[in-house]
Design a protein around this motif. Structure first.
Motif, mmCIF file in Angstrom:
data_model
loop_
_atom_site.group_PDB
_atom_site.id
_atom_site.type_symbol
_atom_site.label_atom_id
_atom_site.label_comp_id
_atom_site.label_asym_id
_atom_site.label_seq_id
_atom_site.Cartn_x
_atom_site.Cartn_y
_atom_site.Cartn_z
ATOM 1 N N ASN A 141 -11.466 -4.283 3.835
ATOM 2 C CA ASN A 141 -12.119 -3.734 5.012
ATOM 3 C C ASN A 141 -11.404 -2.466 5.413
ATOM 4 O O ASN A 141 -10.291 -2.504 5.898
ATOM 5 C CB ASN A 141 -12.018 -4.798 6.106
ATOM 6 N N ASN A 142 -12.048 -1.335 5.177
ATOM 7 C CA ASN A 142 -11.388 -0.087 5.596
ATOM 8 C C ASN A 142 -12.023 0.485 6.849
ATOM 9 O O ASN A 142 -11.870 1.640 7.168
ATOM 10 C CB ASN A 142 -11.378 0.940 4.457
ATOM 11 N N GLY A 143 -12.750 -0.378 7.540
ATOM 12 C CA GLY A 143 -13.308 0.053 8.819
ATOM 13 C C GLY A 143 -14.704 0.619 8.703
ATOM 14 O O GLY A 143 -15.339 0.886 9.705
ATOM 15 N N ASN A 306 3.498 6.063 1.537
ATOM 16 C CA ASN A 306 3.619 4.745 2.165
ATOM 17 C C ASN A 306 2.860 4.705 3.489
ATOM 18 O O ASN A 306 3.405 4.328 4.511
ATOM 19 C CB ASN A 306 5.096 4.407 2.415
ATOM 20 N N ALA A 307 1.633 5.111 3.432
ATOM 21 C CA ALA A 307 0.817 5.080 4.649
ATOM 22 C C ALA A 307 0.424 3.623 4.927
ATOM 23 O O ALA A 307 -0.073 2.936 4.045
ATOM 24 C CB ALA A 307 -0.423 5.936 4.462
ATOM 25 N N THR A 308 0.667 3.165 6.123
ATOM 26 C CA THR A 308 0.410 1.753 6.405
ATOM 27 C C THR A 308 -1.036 1.523 6.810
ATOM 28 O O THR A 308 -1.719 2.431 7.292
ATOM 29 C CB THR A 308 1.310 1.244 7.539
ATOM 30 N N ARG A 309 -1.443 0.298 6.607
ATOM 31 C CA ARG A 309 -2.808 -0.067 6.974
ATOM 32 C C ARG A 309 -2.814 -1.549 7.302
ATOM 33 O O ARG A 309 -2.248 -2.354 6.557
ATOM 34 C CB ARG A 309 -3.695 0.204 5.772
ATOM 35 N N TYR A 310 -3.359 -1.914 8.418
ATOM 36 C CA TYR A 310 -3.500 -3.336 8.685
ATOM 37 C C TYR A 310 -4.833 -3.643 9.330
ATOM 38 O O TYR A 310 -5.523 -2.758 9.832
ATOM 39 C CB TYR A 310 -2.340 -3.875 9.541
ATOM 40 N N ASN A 311 -5.135 -4.911 9.326
ATOM 41 C CA ASN A 311 -6.441 -5.358 9.769
ATOM 42 C C ASN A 311 -6.305 -6.818 10.183
ATOM 43 O O ASN A 311 -5.783 -7.631 9.421
ATOM 44 C CB ASN A 311 -7.400 -5.221 8.574
ATOM 45 N N HIS A 312 -6.655 -7.140 11.421
ATOM 46 C CA HIS A 312 -6.611 -8.526 11.868
ATOM 47 C C HIS A 312 -7.939 -8.867 12.529
ATOM 48 O O HIS A 312 -8.414 -8.100 13.359
ATOM 49 C CB HIS A 312 -5.503 -8.736 12.911
ATOM 50 N N GLU A 313 -8.464 -10.006 12.142
ATOM 51 C CA GLU A 313 -9.721 -10.414 12.762
ATOM 52 C C GLU A 313 -9.684 -11.902 13.037
ATOM 53 O O GLU A 313 -9.304 -12.690 12.175
ATOM 54 C CB GLU A 313 -10.893 -10.093 11.833
#
Lengths: 1044, 500
Positions: A141-143, A306-313
């Protein structure tokens, strides 16, 4: 709808019959059988459990548990559930554990949304692709939901508009339908029945239950004048009957660039710059090349590995016979891979969907999503005019990132007070040899901190559905999209180089709002008598959208020059405050529509649609358009002559024809209005005085663009495990809105618009699926291939080509052209025919009169093809060089699981298109080159495809648009590789969870391509023009999924 | 329960009824964009329409495709320059005489016709406007004088142009034929003659920037000269020039200091007869560049050097430009030693050698830049637009030194008045008298008006273009005029100019 109805009745029947037969059977010897039914580790409520060859049975409860009294003689249970393969299970003592496997092969049980209702896929006659929540589950999921769709369906071309997190994508369903200009090629999104004509960034991927892509006119016509470029229906999740469920899905990972370019290093650069200058008779740029080494790697400075990415649902859902609900909360954060400080994205979203039975026959339901997005962007991407990407490619490798040499620091380059410095007070290097907009990206980033845009979207609907008698439903739906978006930013006083600076700081706030709504009322009546089954839909709708209003205020010259302290609260004179506001007149559509679905014994199928739309964009003489369609289907495999066999299990042939429209043709083009802004400065005091004159002449006949499409296809299942879907389409758009190029001597400031041009898109689409269980290994693979041939067939009487809406590149002017007989906006320029290796070759290139065709050419210059054969090289020799539209798009998805382990691979790609590689700035003589420049022509026999380098370039080797700039755009991308592990149920039970799964995902893992830019996936109105595209990131993510 | 059903059905039906029955629902009217049919009611609207006619005079020095840099590039005094051989195909191909119907910027044709259309529609609508007759005749005079300027530019550039005096309609727009150049000149002369009658001799301070009688007379004199009517030219130009060296009837006189002509703040100075105004407050940005809402001077940024770095104190403070219209060695040699050299040429080559300044060489770099229009650091816009597009220097369409020399030329380059006119131009810059002759006048024009966009037209008028420009590729009988832009021939009766 009708299917739910049937299944509910079926359950009721089972329940009643089990009670009835239970009573009868009580006299006999009985035993009790109990157990649970699950699928994918989740209990199935309402699954039917019947003793084989009897009517003794029950349904599972909310927890998937059943208990059944059966005769002692009973041996086998038949367990079934909609969408799952029916299983026969031997009765055992003790708790039976029955696992159902989803059955994608049973075509006749899949239900698809067809707009204003749903239909069994088996009786549908259109070309509709469906993507389910399960398909989306594995997709990172990249938005942006568009990216999740890529590669999953036929007939849909999707290309990201930038690698900037949160960027939208260009979507084309079955090709380019219009000549654009007003978004006429954009699909219409319908989210839970709400027509969304603009951005769908508010959608949260894990909230989505299903997506249907309507492709053929027979399906699209139900959306009439807004449907020609395709419709994508999105249905969000609803609560299901059963216990309350809590789910969590999350991921965390790192992104990095998938590719960097090999630019010349300092020594190579200096050598080539000197060579270029000397070749042009100028003095060398550098006196001593040997002092240079590797030099500065600008790309290294801009890319974050090292670009961070997070996703919480988190979602909570549940329901009972009366009510159900689905509630979710999601948050996402992504850093861009280019200068993450000034390229990042954050989204938070909440959704609440619920349905309630008010009374026996009355249902009320609502869906409501809210999202807040915040985006910080580079400010300039896919532009050769500056910004970090363009600068990193074009800047010389000699200028240092940070200047530390005291002689230089106090030298003339850095005297300006507003030179940007690092934390040690040293100035970021300014290039004295590559100027213009190419500025040190580290310094540039400092000037953009504290600039962000934001958006709040509230999208929801409420419906009331009344079912007075069996088969009849009256439904009224009110949907709205309320969107607010804006920008807040501070621009300091800065000096980046002698041509790029800002003398007065300013702080700007802009706010915009759209309030779109639609009201729809439908009546649906379904009836079955004998083998005849029909459903009639009558509906009426009113829509208003695309009505933004907004304002923007700028305060200039505030008494601070850093963004942290910048504020609108500073007291500054009124003269330093500027502002503006705008209003957009609403776009309105008023509609009546109807549809008849009929089938005989699910064997002979018919659908007919007629819709009438009135649009505020249509001219006075053509306010209403009518859009009819029909389609037929024949399920051969249901015929009595069709013998059950193991080769061809199911076959359906279908075909249809329909007319759809596009009303995105701009506002008020049908009126002659007076336009302002034709101002002139008067007097010593430079008073800007308003001038007005008529705009373009009126065209009261203006109407929709009409797209007529024929679609023929079949769906089949072979060898029990293979699915093949095939479609052929021929789509013709007529009356494409086109600015009419009236003669310049008319003196019109704008051009009038008229429905002029015609264009066709033809293609075939093939979907293949294979699914099989080998012992404990579940394996499935699905692939799709689509072809597309786009051709402009008419541009007006005696008009061969048009020059509007072309793509230009720097000083070359237009590099594309739209011409009859060719594809829309094909690449147009000179054809190279090798390089002149010596003067003899130049002198041998003669015309029929013996004159030189390229009299000024030198050895090392391109030989241009004299395509018109007139003996000279002129603009008339420009010709077709390829098309930016891919001929093929394809995708491949592979799934396998074994015990708790699962693996998913998704690959997608395109082929048959060309990309314009325009990474280098032409008018900056000293711009750097990619290392291909090392293979330049330097003498006889050295190169036949990369010409000599000279500052004058009198032959236009680089200055002319030619095939030199075009490269194959073919690529195959391993878009997703995912490994998952679900812990055994026995373990998860202990923590009260239904499912615990962990995963590792690689996104954009590898791209097979010969393209020499960063990334061959390039969206845009005319795709495939690379001016320094923000590339897609390569990301590795760790994910977790819990279900309670 | 029964009531509820009834109620809900009624509700649904009534909603349906309301929404579907309102036909007005899809009738949306434009806001703030008056319909043409309802416009031109009063003086304010007529004035706004008049300003739109003035707007097109920006073509002289606004936008990438402006008259000054374009016409300079085709003369022997300048190269096109810029960033590379294809930086601006239009200007480059005119500079080396490879222009074709597809390379010639259509805007030089279209923009002037936009001005003509705006003048035509105003002249058509004026009689019905509710305003005084005196004002109507003044507005009409201005519209006609402006229309004359636009036709004059068209006929000089393209020669064979359609003569359109009222707005065309969709039914007749494709029937238009090119007029004979003589007819076009006649129309220009008639327009100017009528304008002269109705234009005021002097302007109120609030009206500065609008046309007065002198401006129309000056243009008419110039037009007569091009039309070969030297006697009429000399007569009308004498009205403008008055006694050489003294203020004329409108208060115009040669500025004492030639350099003051290029001081940005000296707008509408005494030497200026007709000038094009620019503003830095217009907030022009790339999106509107070259359009009607662009109020900036574009010549400035175009002629500035690239990557300029001031090192020593003697170097000027300059912002960056794009190095167009670099000056040829030929013009350098002609002006070398002339008092006007410094105002005309910035010798950056010398400054670079002296270590006083540095810059990045552009295409066809000679190191000599057009100082009359160089952007100045002190003049960089601090407004909200893109600074490079918002220079505020005004440019001259006609100034008194020009009309002096035109009249001397009209007099055949001999006689005492011609001598006096030439002397006045020379003595202003401290040069002594030389005997008047056509050769002397030509030489003086070149130096006095260098870089102001006149040279190419002068060479063609004198019949000298072929000899002077042959090394650039100029072909006699072809390159005196531009090719007609390609699209103009599509579906029309327009015939391409000879040899293109």
């Amino acid at each position: 709808m009708s299917l739910n109805f049937l299944s509910r009745n079926f359950k009721k029947f089972i329940f009643l019959s089990s009670v009835f037969f239970g009573v009868l059977a009580s006299a006999q010897d009985q035993k009790t059988v109990s157990g649970n039914v699950t699928a994918d580790g989740i209990p199935l409520a309402g699954a039917s459990v019947v003793v084989k060859d009897t009517k003794i049975g029950t349904t599972t409860d909310f927890d998937g548990i059943f208990t059944l009294s059966v005769p002692v003689s009973a041996k086998t249970l038949v367990v079934s559930y909609l969408g799952y393969a029916t299983q026969e299970v031997a009765i055992t003592s003790g708790e039976m554990s029955i696992v159902l496997i989803e059955d994608q092969n049973t075509l006749d049980e899949v239900v698809i949304n067809v707009g204003y209702g749903s239909q069994k896929k088996s009786v549908n006659t259109g070309a509709i692709s469906k993507v389910t929540a399960k398909d989306l589950e594995g997709t990172p999921n990249n938005g942006r939901i568009e990216q999740a769709l890529q590669g999953k369906t036929t007939g849909v071309f999707i290309a990201s508009n930038a690698g900037q997190p949160g960027s939208s994508s260009t979507i084309r369903v079955r090709g380019v339908t219009s000549f654009n200009g007003y978004g006429g090629n954009n699909v219409l999104w319908v989210v839970d029945g709400i027509a969304i004509s603009d951005d769908i960034g508010f959608l949260n991927q894990s909230d989505i239950e299903s997506i249907e892509v309507l492709k053929d006119a027979a399906s699209l016509a139900i959306y009439g004048a807004r449907s020609a470029s395709g419709v994508i229906l999105v249905t969000t999740k609803k609560g299901k009957q059963g216990n309350i469920k809590v789910g969590y899905t999350g991921s965390y990972g790192y992104s990095s660039p998938a590719k960097t370019l090999n630019m010349l290093n300092a020594r190579e650069y200096a050598t080539i710059m000197n060579e270029k200058a000397i070749a042009a008779g100028q003095s060398p740029v550098f006196s001593d090349v040997s002092i240079f080494g590797e030099g500065t790697d600008w790309q290294d400075a801009i890319f974050n590995k090292n670009a961070t990415r997070y996703n919480h649902e988190i979602n909570i859902s549940g329901g009972n016979e009366i009510s159900n609900f689905y509630l979710s909360f999601g948050t996402q954060d992504q850093q861009g891979i280019v200068m993450s400080d000034i390229s990042n994205y954050n989204k938070k979203s909440i959704r609440l969907n619920s349905n309630h039975k008010l009374f026996n026959k009355l249902t009320i339901g609502q869906s409501l999503g809210y999202s807040h997005q915040k985006s910080v962007g580079l400010g300039n991407t896919n532009s050769e005019f500056g910004g970090p990407l363009s600068s990193a490619i074009n800047l010389d490798p000699i200028t240092p990132l940070v200047e530390t040499d005291p002689v230089e620091i106090y030298g003339p380059l850095y005297t300006n007070d507003y030179v940007i410095r690092d934390e040690n007070g040293n100035p970021y290097g300014i290039s004295p040899i590559v100027g213009q907009e190419m500025t040190n990206p580290l310094a540039y980033a400092q000037t953009r901190k504290g600039q962000a845009s934001w958006g709040d979207d509230i999208v929801g609907n409420v419906f009331l559905e009344y079912a007075p008698i069996e088969g009849l439903k009256i439904k009224s739906t009110l949907g709205t999209k309320l969107a607010y978006w804006g920008y807040e930013g501070f621009t300091p006083i800065f000096y980046l180089n002698s041509s790029t600076g800002n003398l007065v700081n300013n702080i700007t706030r802009s706010e915009n709002k759209i309030f779109a709504w639609n009201l729809e009322n439908t009546i649906t009546y379904s009836k079955q008598f004998g083998s005849h089954d029909f459903t009639i839909l009558l509906g009426q709708g009113a829509y208003e959208d695309d009505n933004p209003t907004g304002l923007s205020i700028t305060h200039s010259g505030i008494p601070t020059n850093n963004y942290q302290d910048a504020s609108f609260n500073f007291d500054i004179p009124a003269s330093s405050k500027t502002g503006w506001a705008y209003t957009t007149e609403p776009h309105r559509v008023s509609s009546l529509f109807s549809r008849l679905n009929y089938n005989y014994d699910e064997k002979y199928l018919f659908t007919g649609i007629i819709r009438r739309d009135g649009s505020s964009n249509f001219g006075t003489n053509n306010k209403y358009g009518v859009f009819p369609s029909f389609s037929l289907g024949w399920v051969l495999s249901k015929e009595t002559f069709w013998k059950d066999n193991n080769y061809v299990n199911q076959v359906k042939i279908r075909g249809g024809y329909g007319v759809t429209g596009n009303d995105r043709i701009g506002r008020f083009s049908y009126l002659s209005t007076i336009g302002g802004g034709r101002n002139y400065t008067m007097g010593i005091d430079e008073l800007i005085t308003s001038g007005s004159s008529p705009n373009a002449p009126a065209n009261p006949d203006l109407k929709w663009e009409e797209t007529r499409q024929t679609n023929i296809g079949f769906e089949s299942r072979l060898f029990n495990d293979f699915n093949i879907n095939f479609d052929w389409f021929n789509k013709k758009t007529v009356g494409i809105l086109q600015p009419v190029s009236i003669p310049g001597y008319v003196g019109s400031t704008g051009l009038p618009s008229a429905n002029v041009a015609d264009m066709t898109n033809k293609g075939i689409e093939i979907e293949l699926g294979y699914k099989k269980r080998f012992n404990e290994v579940n394996f499935s693979v699905s692939g799709n291939v689509s072809t597309l041939k786009n051709e402009v067939t008419y541009l007006g009487n005696d008009i061969d080509f048009i020059t509007t809406n072309t793509a230009g590149f720097q000083s070359m002017g237009a590099v594309t052209r739209t011409e009859v007989g060719q594809s829309y906006n094909y690449f147009y320029g000179f054809e190279t025919d090798g390089i002149f290796q010596n003067m003899d070759e130049v002198n041998a290139y003669t015309n029929s009169l013996g004159g030189l065709i390229q009299p000024g050419a030198q050895p090392g210059d391109f030989r241009w093809k004299d395509t018109d054969g007139n003996g000279t090289i002129s603009d008339d020799d420009k010709t077709y060089l390829g098309s930016p539209i891919p001929k093929y798009t394809f995708g491949l998805t592979l799934n396998a699981d074994y015990k708790g382990f699962d693996v998913m691979v998704l690959a997608q790609g395109v082929a048959g298109n060309k990309i314009f590689q325009g990474l280098r700035r032409l008018d900056i003589l000293n711009s750097n080159y990619q290392d291909i420049a090392l293979t330049r022509w330097t003498g006889e026999g050295t190169s036949n495809d990369f010409p000599r380098l000279t500052n004058t370039d009198s032959n236009g080797n680089f200055g002319k648009m030619s095939d030199f700039y075009l490269q194959k755009g073919d690529y195959l991308r391993l878009k997703v590789i995912q490994l998952g592990y679900s812990i055994p149920k026995s373990l998860s039970d202990k923590i009260g969870a239904e499912k615990v799964r962990f995963s590792l995902t690689g996104e954009n893992v590898f791209t097979f391509t010969k393209y020499t830019g960063y990334d061959p996936e390039i969206g845009g109105d005319i795709s495939g023009i690379d001016r320094g595209y923000y590339p897609q990131a390569r990301t590795f993510l760790f994910g977790a999924n819990f279900q309670f | 329960m029964r009531n509820f059903k009834l109620y809900s059905i009624l509700t649904l039906l009534s909603i349906a009824f309301i929404a579907s029955c309102s036909k007005d629902f899809i009738e949306v009217a434009p806001e703030g964009k008056p319909l043409e049919a309802l416009y031109y009611q009063n003086e304010d609207e007529a004035f706004s329409a008049l300003i739109a006619v003035y707007d097109v005079t920006r073509k002289n020095s606004g936008g990438f495709e402006n008259m000054i840099t374009m016409m300079n590039a085709g003369s022997d005094d300048h190269f096109a320059g810029g960033g590379g051989a294809t930086d601006g195909v239009g200007i480059q191909s005119f500079s080396n005489y490879t222009e074709s119907p597809t390379t010639i910027p259509a805007s030089f044709w279209n923009d002037h016709y936009q001005g003509i259309f705006r003048a035509n529609i105003l002249l058509q609508k004026l009689p019905a406007v509710d305003m005084s007759d005196a004002l109507k005749s003044r507005f009409a005079a201005e519209a006609k004088a402006l229309r004359a300027l636009y036709y004059f530019n068209l006929v000089r550039m393209f020669k064979n142009v359609p003569l359109i005096l009222e707005p065309l309609t969709p039914t007749n727009m494709y029937e238009v034929l090119q007029a004979s150049p003589a007819d076009v000149y006649t129309q220009i002369e008639n327009d100017l003659t009528e304008a002269i009658n109705d234009l005021p001799a002097s302007l109120l301070s609030s009206e500065i920037g609008r046309l007065n009688k002198g401006a129309a007379q000056a243009l008419l004199g110039k037009v007569y000269l091009y039309d070969g009517k030297n006697t009429q030219a000399a007569a009308i130009l004498a009205e403008v020039n008055g006694t050489p060296g003294s203020p004329n009837q409108y208060g115009n006189y040669l500025l004492t200091n030639y350099n003051d002509l290029w001081v940005v703040n000296n707008k509408f100075n005494a030497e200026s007869i007709w000038e094009v105004a620019h503003a830095s407050t217009g907030s022009s940005h790339w999106g509107v560049w070259g359009s009607g809402s662009d109020e900036g001077n574009s010549v400035n940024v175009m002629v500035g050097p690239r990557g300029y770095v001031k090192i020593g104190s003697t170097a000027p403070s300059l912002p960056d430009g794009w190095s167009f219209c670099v000056i040829t060695q030929d013009l350098y040699n002609v002006l070398n030693g002339d008092p006007r050299f410094g105002a005309t040429i910035l010798d950056l080559k010398a400054l670079k050698i002296a270590g006083e300044a540095d810059y990045i060489a552009g295409y066809q770099d000679t190191g000599y830049f057009l100082n009359k229009f160089l952007p100045r650091s002190s003049d960089v816009s601090t407004g909200t637009g893109d600074a490079v597009l918002n220079y505020r220097q005004n440019t001259y369409i006609i100034r008194l030194a020009d009309t002096y020399l035109l009249e001397a030329e009209a007099l055949g380059g001999n006689g005492t008045r011609a001598q006096a006119l030439l002397d006045a131009v020379r003595s202003r810059v401290g040069l002594s008298s030389i005997p008047v002759s056509m050769a002397a006048i030509k030489a003086e024009r070149r130096k006095e008006l260098a870089g102001e966009g006149h040279r190419f037209f002068d060479l063609v008028r004198w019949g000298d273009a072929a000899s002077v420009l042959s090394s650039r590729g100029f072909v006699s009988g072809k390159h005196e005029i531009f090719p007609i832009p390609y699209l103009e021939l599509e579906n029309t009766q327009i015939v391409q100019n000879p040899n293109y």
